[in-house]
Design a protein around this motif. Sequence first.
Motif, PDB file in Angstrom:
ATOM      1  N   GLU A   1       0.921  -1.208   0.018  1.00  0.00           N
ATOM      2  CA  GLU A   1      -0.070   0.125   0.124  1.00  0.00           C
ATOM      3  C   GLU A   1       0.916   1.190   0.102  1.00  0.00           C
ATOM      4  N   ARG A   2       2.068   1.172   0.611  1.00  0.00           N
ATOM      5  CA  ARG A   2       2.802   2.456   0.974  1.00  0.00           C
ATOM      6  C   ARG A   2       3.838   2.485   0.037  1.00  0.00           C
ATOM      7  N   GLU A   3       4.482   1.467  -0.482  1.00  0.00           N
ATOM      8  CA  GLU A   3       5.863   1.543  -1.365  1.00  0.00           C
ATOM      9  C   GLU A   3       5.914   0.107  -2.176  1.00  0.00           C
ATOM     10  N   PRO A   4       5.061  -0.175  -3.005  1.00  0.00           N
ATOM     11  CA  PRO A   4       5.226  -1.474  -3.826  1.00  0.00           C
ATOM     12  C   PRO A   4       6.313  -1.804  -4.383  1.00  0.00           C
ATOM     13  N   ILE A   5       7.070  -0.635  -5.110  1.00  0.00           N
ATOM     14  CA  ILE A   5       8.110  -0.722  -5.827  1.00  0.00           C
ATOM     15  C   ILE A   5       9.247  -0.206  -5.310  1.00  0.00           C
ATOM     16  N   GLU A   6      10.469  -0.622  -5.178  1.00  0.00           N
ATOM     17  CA  GLU A   6      11.644   0.056  -4.591  1.00  0.00           C
ATOM     18  C   GLU A   6      12.511   0.505  -5.744  1.00  0.00           C
ATOM     19  N   ASP A   7      12.321  -0.045  -6.880  1.00  0.00           N
ATOM     20  CA  ASP A   7      13.364   0.020  -7.980  1.00  0.00           C
ATOM     21  C   ASP A   7      12.709  -0.156  -9.198  1.00  0.00           C
ATOM     22  N   LEU A   8      12.481   0.701 -10.222  1.00  0.00           N
ATOM     23  CA  LEU A   8      11.771   0.528 -11.385  1.00  0.00           C
ATOM     24  C   LEU A   8      12.704   0.929 -12.464  1.00  0.00           C
ATOM     25  N   ARG A   9      12.897   0.102 -13.351  1.00  0.00           N
ATOM     26  CA  ARG A   9      13.438   0.297 -14.652  1.00  0.00           C
ATOM     27  C   ARG A   9      12.743   0.341 -16.040  1.00  0.00           C
ATOM     28  N   VAL A  10      12.566   1.347 -16.583  1.00  0.00           N
ATOM     29  CA  VAL A  10      11.828   1.451 -17.905  1.00  0.00           C
ATOM     30  C   VAL A  10      12.907   0.710 -18.648  1.00  0.00           C
TER      31      VAL A  10
ATOM     32  N   MET B   1      14.547   4.899  -9.793  1.00  0.00           N
ATOM     33  CA  MET B   1      14.046   4.871 -11.193  1.00  0.00           C
ATOM     34  C   MET B   1      14.892   5.131 -12.162  1.00  0.00           C
ATOM     35  N   GLY B   2      14.645   4.568 -13.382  1.00  0.00           N
ATOM     36  CA  GLY B   2      15.786   4.957 -14.574  1.00  0.00           C
ATOM     37  C   GLY B   2      15.348   3.981 -15.776  1.00  0.00           C
ATOM     38  N   ILE B   3      16.242   3.883 -16.435  1.00  0.00           N
ATOM     39  CA  ILE B   3      15.965   2.986 -17.629  1.00  0.00           C
ATOM     40  C   ILE B   3      17.262   1.978 -18.042  1.00  0.00           C
ATOM     41  N   ARG B   4      16.712   1.004 -18.646  1.00  0.00           N
ATOM     42  CA  ARG B   4      17.726   0.143 -19.132  1.00  0.00           C
ATOM     43  C   ARG B   4      17.746   0.308 -20.649  1.00  0.00           C
ATOM     44  N   MET B   5      18.881   0.842 -21.160  1.00  0.00           N
ATOM     45  CA  MET B   5      19.217   1.141 -22.655  1.00  0.00           C
ATOM     46  C   MET B   5      19.243   0.002 -23.217  1.00  0.00           C
ATOM     47  N   LYS B   6      19.420  -0.058 -24.698  1.00  0.00           N
ATOM     48  CA  LYS B   6      20.075  -0.960 -25.550  1.00  0.00           C
ATOM     49  C   LYS B   6      21.364  -0.797 -25.311  1.00  0.00           C
ATOM     50  N   CYS B   7      22.354  -2.306 -25.415  1.00  0.00           N
ATOM     51  CA  CYS B   7      23.642  -2.295 -25.234  1.00  0.00           C
ATOM     52  C   CYS B   7      24.611  -1.651 -26.159  1.00  0.00           C
ATOM     53  N   LEU B   8      25.884  -1.630 -26.049  1.00  0.00           N
ATOM     54  CA  LEU B   8      26.791  -0.917 -27.041  1.00  0.00           C
ATOM     55  C   LEU B   8      27.374  -1.914 -28.047  1.00  0.00           C
ATOM     56  N   GLU B   9      26.879  -3.049 -28.218  1.00  0.00           N
ATOM     57  CA  GLU B   9      27.018  -3.677 -29.273  1.00  0.00           C
ATOM     58  C   GLU B   9      26.867  -2.855 -30.597  1.00  0.00           C
ATOM     59  N   ALA B  10      27.402  -3.410 -31.654  1.00  0.00           N
ATOM     60  CA  ALA B  10      27.202  -2.504 -33.040  1.00  0.00           C
ATOM     61  C   ALA B  10      26.125  -2.292 -33.624  1.00  0.00           C
TER      62      ALA B  10
ATOM     63  N   PRO C   1      16.785  13.394 -10.921  1.00  0.00           N
ATOM     64  CA  PRO C   1      16.228  13.040  -9.583  1.00  0.00           C
ATOM     65  C   PRO C   1      17.418  12.114  -8.775  1.00  0.00           C
ATOM     66  N   GLU C   2      17.507  12.341  -7.703  1.00  0.00           N
ATOM     67  CA  GLU C   2      18.510  11.693  -6.798  1.00  0.00           C
ATOM     68  C   GLU C   2      18.396  10.300  -6.843  1.00  0.00           C
ATOM     69  N   GLY C   3      17.331   9.568  -7.300  1.00  0.00           N
ATOM     70  CA  GLY C   3      17.034   8.075  -7.377  1.00  0.00           C
ATOM     71  C   GLY C   3      17.297   7.758  -8.653  1.00  0.00           C
ATOM     72  N   LEU C   4      17.877   8.497  -9.445  1.00  0.00           N
ATOM     73  CA  LEU C   4      18.245   8.069 -11.013  1.00  0.00           C
ATOM     74  C   LEU C   4      19.080   6.920 -11.029  1.00  0.00           C
ATOM     75  N   VAL C   5      18.801   5.781 -11.784  1.00  0.00           N
ATOM     76  CA  VAL C   5      19.602   4.905 -11.913  1.00  0.00           C
ATOM     77  C   VAL C   5      19.475   4.352 -13.594  1.00  0.00           C
ATOM     78  N   LEU C   6      20.859   3.970 -14.091  1.00  0.00           N
ATOM     79  CA  LEU C   6      20.944   3.837 -15.594  1.00  0.00           C
ATOM     80  C   LEU C   6      21.370   2.160 -15.507  1.00  0.00           C
TER      81      LEU C   6
END
Length: 438
Positions: free
Chosen positions: A110-119, A157-166, A190-195
Amino acid sequence: MGKGPQETVTTETVTTSLAGTVSEEISASLAPVDAELERRYPGDPGTRQPVHTVYVPADAFAADTVRTWGDRALAALDEHAPDAASFAACLGLSDGLAVPVYARVRAKLEREPIEDLRVDFEDGYGPRPDAEEDAAAARAARLVAEAYAKGTAAPYMGIRMKCLEAAVRDRGIRTLDIFLTGLMEAGGLPEGLVLTLPKVTYPEQVTAMVRLLEAFEKARDLAPGRLGFEIQIETSQAVLAADGTATVARMIQAAEGRATGLHYGTFDYSACLGVSAAHQASDHPAADHAKAVMQVAAAGTGVRVSDGSTNVLPVGTTEKVHDAWRLHYGLTRRALARAYYQGWDMHPAHIPTRYAAVFAFYREGFAQAAERLSRYAGRVGGDVMDEPATAKALSGYLLRGLDCGALDLAEVADATGLSRTALEGFAAPRRGDLTVSG
């Protein structure tokens, strides 16, 4: 007050053989090593580590994703374990834990269902027309910025990008640029930004990511080092290089202090080793080996290790949901015992057992950990002789329990006699303090 027994003080004659300059010469010779230790092994950053990471495909991410996942998790409990007794029976929780764990799980959802979310713009999103991914990256930035502004964001929160393969390199770089630029335009990072950088195979790809982030910081006048990233370990080459060295250790150094985590990719890594689909799991021996190498490579560097996920979803009949819950609960408890304090969750119905496993883990060991730390802090003997390194582990255990909601500050302070500040002091001692006793 009367005098006590007279104490006899023996005066010892202290003699040495080494010249005074010897110690100075030794210290001078080891100065580069001292500096190297401080640079390479700064220790844990002392910040909160989320207990899980939820990956949501970019096209499915919405303004209410965090709340929606919490509501769906609660609905799964209502349907398949509507009370503490049924949940405990499914997972094998003891009578003493059944009610407090169930209550805390529901409160957490109810309060904090997700601690870390990656788009997710990688496997969960797949290849799309450039215009479509451009728009999705801009939309993700807007929604993440709005969530932080409204107080509805997950702590991280942040994103998972595509990799650095060619084949996908340019696309990954562009998506990252659009996302970060969107955040800057919306008010800043934001302070909670994660890549997250996936499918890393060579240290040079990590170096390239560092250069990319440096370029963005310079373009937007950000402080050097503001942007960090997680490295996903999903290939055999990321664990063992062609020359036999541990590639993952070299990757940490190639990150130049920007690496925040190593995330194990259960299914890509298993497939890379030829493990059949039916046996691809986070408790496979191949997975244990990879994570053990990751753990040793990361120890002391401040880079945290995350376990992977299970792809067995808690859906369908109550019997099937309970089977999936027992599997997920068992895997999570197994990971916690091996000091993998974070993992991935792929479905809203995984979250109840994630928190049940985490809360049970910390509540089961709370009384003993608190007593041992209290005795250590008060220099009171007991049936276990603890050392500074153990006090560090005990305090770290209690702090993790506090951060996730398994423990309350009042009960920890009452059991230990220590404030949170004091706990943090034991959890992050000076380097020399850990070597005094052993």
